[in-house]
Design a protein around this motif. Sequence first.
Motif, PDB file in Angstrom:
ATOM      1  N   THR A  60       0.786  -1.300  -0.054  1.00 35.68           N
ATOM      2  CA  THR A  60       0.141  -0.037   0.110  1.00 35.68           C
ATOM      3  C   THR A  60       1.076   1.403  -0.101  1.00 35.68           C
ATOM      4  OG1 THR A  60      -0.217   0.316   2.244  1.00 35.68           O
ATOM      5  CG2 THR A  60      -1.606  -1.258   1.179  1.00 35.68           C
ATOM      6  N   VAL A  61       0.489   2.060  -0.452  1.00 37.02           N
ATOM      7  CA  VAL A  61       1.035   3.798  -0.461  1.00 37.02           C
ATOM      8  C   VAL A  61       1.404   4.129   1.201  1.00 37.02           C
ATOM      9  CG1 VAL A  61       0.793   6.042  -1.135  1.00 37.02           C
ATOM     10  CG2 VAL A  61       0.102   4.213  -2.877  1.00 37.02           C
ATOM     11  N   PRO A  62       0.228   3.933   1.759  1.00 34.07           N
ATOM     12  CA  PRO A  62       0.613   4.604   3.242  1.00 34.07           C
ATOM     13  C   PRO A  62       1.646   3.741   3.778  1.00 34.07           C
ATOM     14  CG  PRO A  62      -1.803   4.529   2.889  1.00 34.07           C
ATOM     15  CD  PRO A  62      -1.086   3.728   1.900  1.00 34.07           C
ATOM     16  N   GLY A  63       2.018   2.307   3.718  1.00 36.72           N
ATOM     17  CA  GLY A  63       3.053   1.671   4.099  1.00 36.72           C
ATOM     18  C   GLY A  63       4.397   2.019   3.607  1.00 36.72           C
ATOM     19  N   PHE A  64       4.239   2.277   2.376  1.00 38.42           N
ATOM     20  CA  PHE A  64       5.568   2.985   1.441  1.00 38.42           C
ATOM     21  C   PHE A  64       6.198   4.200   2.063  1.00 38.42           C
ATOM     22  CE2 PHE A  64       7.504   5.153  -1.971  1.00 38.42           C
ATOM     23  CZ  PHE A  64       8.696   4.454  -2.022  1.00 38.42           C
ATOM     24  N   LEU A  65       5.042   4.952   2.310  1.00 40.35           N
ATOM     25  CA  LEU A  65       5.280   6.246   2.906  1.00 40.35           C
ATOM     26  C   LEU A  65       5.913   6.492   4.157  1.00 40.35           C
ATOM     27  CD1 LEU A  65       2.372   8.635   1.309  1.00 40.35           C
ATOM     28  CD2 LEU A  65       4.511   8.581   0.600  1.00 40.35           C
ATOM     29  N   LEU A  66       5.247   5.517   5.014  1.00 38.15           N
ATOM     30  CA  LEU A  66       6.047   5.535   6.487  1.00 38.15           C
ATOM     31  C   LEU A  66       7.258   4.814   6.564  1.00 38.15           C
ATOM     32  CD1 LEU A  66       2.805   3.918   8.335  1.00 38.15           C
ATOM     33  CD2 LEU A  66       3.733   6.085   8.402  1.00 38.15           C
ATOM     34  N   PHE A  67       7.643   3.962   5.635  1.00 34.61           N
ATOM     35  CA  PHE A  67       9.098   3.390   5.638  1.00 34.61           C
ATOM     36  C   PHE A  67       9.907   4.353   5.016  1.00 34.61           C
ATOM     37  CE2 PHE A  67      12.119   0.383   3.937  1.00 34.61           C
ATOM     38  CZ  PHE A  67      12.844   0.467   5.108  1.00 34.61           C
ATOM     39  N   GLU A  68       9.387   5.048   3.947  1.00 36.11           N
ATOM     40  CA  GLU A  68      10.468   5.933   3.296  1.00 36.11           C
ATOM     41  C   GLU A  68      10.824   7.076   4.378  1.00 36.11           C
ATOM     42  OE1 GLU A  68      12.245   6.333   0.514  1.00 36.11           O
ATOM     43  OE2 GLU A  68      11.867   4.431  -0.138  1.00 36.11           O
ATOM     44  N   THR A  69       9.507   7.502   4.845  1.00 33.01           N
ATOM     45  CA  THR A  69       9.674   8.584   6.007  1.00 33.01           C
ATOM     46  C   THR A  69      10.726   8.432   7.106  1.00 33.01           C
ATOM     47  OG1 THR A  69       7.698   9.463   5.298  1.00 33.01           O
ATOM     48  CG2 THR A  69       8.681  10.302   7.300  1.00 33.01           C
ATOM     49  N   THR A  70      10.586   7.225   7.481  1.00 27.41           N
ATOM     50  CA  THR A  70      11.395   6.753   8.529  1.00 27.41           C
ATOM     51  C   THR A  70      13.140   6.707   8.232  1.00 27.41           C
ATOM     52  OG1 THR A  70       9.585   5.126   9.156  1.00 27.41           O
ATOM     53  CG2 THR A  70      11.880   4.664  10.114  1.00 27.41           C
ATOM     54  N   LEU A  71      13.267   6.327   6.845  1.00 25.42           N
ATOM     55  CA  LEU A  71      14.610   6.137   6.492  1.00 25.42           C
ATOM     56  C   LEU A  71      15.327   7.613   6.640  1.00 25.42           C
ATOM     57  CD1 LEU A  71      14.422   3.492   3.513  1.00 25.42           C
ATOM     58  CD2 LEU A  71      15.236   3.461   5.975  1.00 25.42           C
ATOM     59  N   THR A  72      14.447   8.740   6.133  1.00 22.04           N
ATOM     60  CA  THR A  72      14.925  10.003   6.223  1.00 22.04           C
ATOM     61  C   THR A  72      15.216  10.650   7.530  1.00 22.04           C
ATOM     62  OG1 THR A  72      12.658  10.974   6.196  1.00 22.04           O
ATOM     63  CG2 THR A  72      13.735  10.336   4.264  1.00 22.04           C
ATOM     64  N   VAL A  73      14.608  10.070   8.540  1.00 18.83           N
ATOM     65  CA  VAL A  73      14.724  10.581  10.052  1.00 18.83           C
ATOM     66  C   VAL A  73      16.458  10.732  10.620  1.00 18.83           C
ATOM     67  CG1 VAL A  73      14.354   9.989  12.544  1.00 18.83           C
ATOM     68  CG2 VAL A  73      12.439   9.850  10.788  1.00 18.83           C
ATOM     69  N   PRO A  74      17.142   9.724  10.539  1.00 13.32           N
ATOM     70  CA  PRO A  74      18.562   9.881  11.139  1.00 13.32           C
ATOM     71  C   PRO A  74      19.235  11.057  10.620  1.00 13.32           C
ATOM     72  CG  PRO A  74      18.161   7.768  10.635  1.00 13.32           C
ATOM     73  CD  PRO A  74      16.869   8.268   9.822  1.00 13.32           C
ATOM     74  N   THR A  75      19.064  10.983   9.019  1.00  5.61           N
ATOM     75  CA  THR A  75      19.951  12.295   8.512  1.00  5.61           C
ATOM     76  C   THR A  75      19.247  13.760   8.834  1.00  5.61           C
ATOM     77  OG1 THR A  75      20.392  10.989   6.506  1.00  5.61           O
ATOM     78  CG2 THR A  75      20.755  13.437   6.443  1.00  5.61           C
ATOM     79  N   THR A  76      18.027  13.808   8.901  1.00  7.78           N
ATOM     80  CA  THR A  76      17.132  14.990   9.094  1.00  7.78           C
ATOM     81  C   THR A  76      17.569  15.561  10.666  1.00  7.78           C
ATOM     82  OG1 THR A  76      15.490  14.476   7.501  1.00  7.78           O
ATOM     83  CG2 THR A  76      15.187  16.273   8.928  1.00  7.78           C
ATOM     84  N   VAL A  77      17.396  14.399  11.671  1.00  8.90           N
ATOM     85  CA  VAL A  77      17.406  14.761  13.099  1.00  8.90           C
ATOM     86  C   VAL A  77      19.009  15.211  13.169  1.00  8.90           C
ATOM     87  CG1 VAL A  77      17.909  13.706  15.237  1.00  8.90           C
ATOM     88  CG2 VAL A  77      15.877  13.344  14.025  1.00  8.90           C
ATOM     89  N   PHE A  78      19.914  14.543  12.493  1.00 12.41           N
ATOM     90  CA  PHE A  78      21.583  15.239  12.644  1.00 12.41           C
ATOM     91  C   PHE A  78      21.456  16.451  12.057  1.00 12.41           C
ATOM     92  CE2 PHE A  78      25.603  15.508  10.613  1.00 12.41           C
ATOM     93  CZ  PHE A  78      26.250  15.257  11.517  1.00 12.41           C
ATOM     94  N   LEU A  79      20.945  16.933  10.950  1.00  9.45           N
ATOM     95  CA  LEU A  79      20.913  18.365  10.618  1.00  9.45           C
ATOM     96  C   LEU A  79      20.457  19.297  11.465  1.00  9.45           C
ATOM     97  CD1 LEU A  79      20.625  17.496   6.880  1.00  9.45           C
ATOM     98  CD2 LEU A  79      22.813  18.184   7.936  1.00  9.45           C
TER      99      LEU A  79
END
Length: 276
Positions: free
Chosen positions: A136-155
């Motif tokens: 599903t699209v919501p499942g994909f978006l949740l996972f993709e968003t999760t992958l962006t968290v470490p870099t964004t938190v760092f910055l």
Amino acid sequence: MTARRVGRVLAVALLVLVMVGPLYLMLTNAFKSQHDILAVPFGWPSGGFSLKYLTDALTSPDFNVVAAYGVTLLFVVAVNALNLLVVGPASYAIARGGRRYHRAIMLVLLAGLFIPGQTLVIPVIYVLKALGLIGTVPGFLLFETTLTVPTTVFLFVAFVQTVPRELDEAARIDGASRYGTFWRVIFPLMRPVVATAMVLNSIGVWTDFVNPQFILGPQSGVYTVTTGVYAAISRLSTDYTVVYPNMLLATAPVIVFYVFMQKRIIGGLTAGAIKG
């Protein structure tokens, strides 16, 4: 010129050759016939370059490139929006928090920087299946968003820590809540680092192949640029007049995007250091 300097120049030249070589191969062969690609893959075609193969790829009935661009662009926008809504306030709370659990949370989130996203696919598939979100699209978006968290938190955390706390206190005196202080006072100051995070996240989502291929899957009927190109050329993998133009169409937007936004990336990465 010293031997050390010569070594550096040779190392840089080799690095440039390794990085530019595949790009040159893809760019030139996208406009050549099958015979020219096989005969002179790194050379110029005998009959000149032709736009025919690129036009055929754009109008191919096997793969709608324009629709794939639109789908991928929507994913890029959605992931960036979710990322800002969740990671922005969280990073502010971590940066302003002085307790041990704030540091512990940050360390846990930053640990994601050292874990390749591909290694998480299998466990995530099981989790999404349990939640009924696989394919599903919501499942994909949740996972993709999760992958962006470490870099964004760092910055974000590094930048917010350089912003004077007096701004928070002044906003509080004016009656602003902590949430309002972040969005109205701190967030507008974060434009350089927000732009950097959005550029990096956008490139990551656009070029991702493994996650949409396994989490969305062909059964969903939703194709990003990378999975759509893979589906289109997998049946004609020996026809290079199809392979190279489709590869060029998939990568050209992100290359152009990076060329125009590279100053934003560098500016955002150094913004915190300059302010400190």
